[in-house]
Design an enzyme around this catalytic site. Structure first.
Site, mmCIF file in Angstrom:
data_model
loop_
_atom_site.group_PDB
_atom_site.id
_atom_site.type_symbol
_atom_site.label_atom_id
_atom_site.label_comp_id
_atom_site.label_asym_id
_atom_site.label_seq_id
_atom_site.Cartn_x
_atom_site.Cartn_y
_atom_site.Cartn_z
ATOM 1 N N HIS A 40 -7.892 -58.172 -63.042
ATOM 2 C CA HIS A 40 -6.913 -56.817 -63.367
ATOM 3 C C HIS A 40 -6.869 -55.987 -61.840
ATOM 4 O O HIS A 40 -7.826 -55.570 -61.250
ATOM 5 C CB HIS A 40 -7.573 -55.754 -64.327
ATOM 6 C CG HIS A 40 -7.487 -56.244 -65.515
ATOM 7 N ND1 HIS A 40 -6.349 -56.004 -66.347
ATOM 8 C CD2 HIS A 40 -8.291 -56.961 -66.453
ATOM 9 C CE1 HIS A 40 -6.643 -56.379 -67.449
ATOM 10 N NE2 HIS A 40 -7.733 -56.890 -67.708
ATOM 11 N N CYS B 218 -3.645 -61.031 -66.246
ATOM 12 C CA CYS B 218 -4.642 -61.280 -67.314
ATOM 13 C C CYS B 218 -3.945 -62.233 -68.317
ATOM 14 O O CYS B 218 -3.600 -63.380 -68.068
ATOM 15 C CB CYS B 218 -5.558 -59.964 -67.770
ATOM 16 S SG CYS B 218 -6.762 -60.396 -68.826
ATOM 17 N N GLU C 269 -5.121 -53.682 -60.962
ATOM 18 C CA GLU C 269 -5.131 -52.220 -61.295
ATOM 19 C C GLU C 269 -6.519 -51.588 -61.346
ATOM 20 O O GLU C 269 -6.706 -50.533 -61.108
ATOM 21 C CB GLU C 269 -4.267 -51.738 -62.366
ATOM 22 C CG GLU C 269 -4.959 -51.967 -63.575
ATOM 23 C CD GLU C 269 -4.745 -53.358 -64.287
ATOM 24 O OE1 GLU C 269 -5.225 -53.523 -65.429
ATOM 25 O OE2 GLU C 269 -4.448 -54.231 -63.606
#
Length: 216
Positions: free
Chosen positions: A194, A85, A196
């Site tokens: 992202h 990011c 994750e």
């Protein structure tokens, strides 16, 4: 035999623990540390630079804490390095956010803002920030992209984007502009989305990063 060490650089700007939890999930035999300790970062086998928020604040903390030097040493070491990011945007030469901010300059390129007047194919206004799921188009073969296909969806939250340049764009995405969703060079790789939060493709990318030796 010691475990592989992966350090997540803690400079106060990022979803550090959500990234750490995702890495622990995909790589239970890897030692994951969130740290600002320069010695531990230097000892790591893999290094990750996260980031959320305004680039001015991120770069101020990166420079105040000497993270710019840490990142430069990591880049020069040849160790696998991943930016996420704003951690990706910080690797660029310059961002137009906050009236213009010079970044780390590991990639020669600009970070620009999405238009606030753009519309989609139905004529509806595109909201800024670009937030939610979107598809990416792969541009290259790369070890971090094993098991990931063009058209896979990832989770984005950003108002600014990296211009897509063929020499370093690993994957692109379109939202108003076509921008670089992933960039690469040597032992560097970075994502605007992202990973994750991007199950399952994002977790695949993180697992690939843990397994990567920093070479193509």
């Amino acid at each position: 035999m010691s475990r592989t060490l992966l350090t997540i650089i803690d400079y106060g700007m990022g979803n550090l623990h959500s990234v750490a939890k995702a890495l622990e999930h995909v790589a239970p035999n890897t030692q994951i540390e969130v740290t600002s300790d320069k010695h531990r970062i230097a000892e790591a086998d893999h290094i990750l630079l996260p980031g959320v928020g305004a680039i001015r604040d991120c770069m101020a903390e990166i420079r105040r804490q000497g993270v710019d030097t840490v990142v430069a040493e990591a880049v020069n070491s040849g160790k696998p390095f991943l930016g996420i990011c704003v951690g990706m945007q910080a690797l660029m030469a310059h961002s137009h956010e906050n009236n213009g901010v010079d970044c780390l300059g590991h990639f020669d390129g600009e970070v620009r803002r999405f238009s606030t007047t753009a519309t989609d194919e139905r004529g509806l206004a595109l909201k800024v920030p670009h937030m939610g799921w979107n598809t990416v188009d792969l541009q290259i073969d790369h070890p971090l992209l094993q098991g990931i296909n063009s058209g896979d969806r990832f989770y984005f939250v950003h108002s600014y984007y990296v211009e897509a340049h063929p020499e370093y764009t690993a994957a692109s995405c379109t939202y108003d502009a076509t921008f670089a969703a992933m960039i690469y060079r040597d032992n560097l790789f970075a994502t605007q989305f992202h990973p994750e939060k991007s199950f399952p493709a994002g977790l695949t990318l993180l697992k690939n990063f843990v397994d990567w030796d920093g070479r193509r």
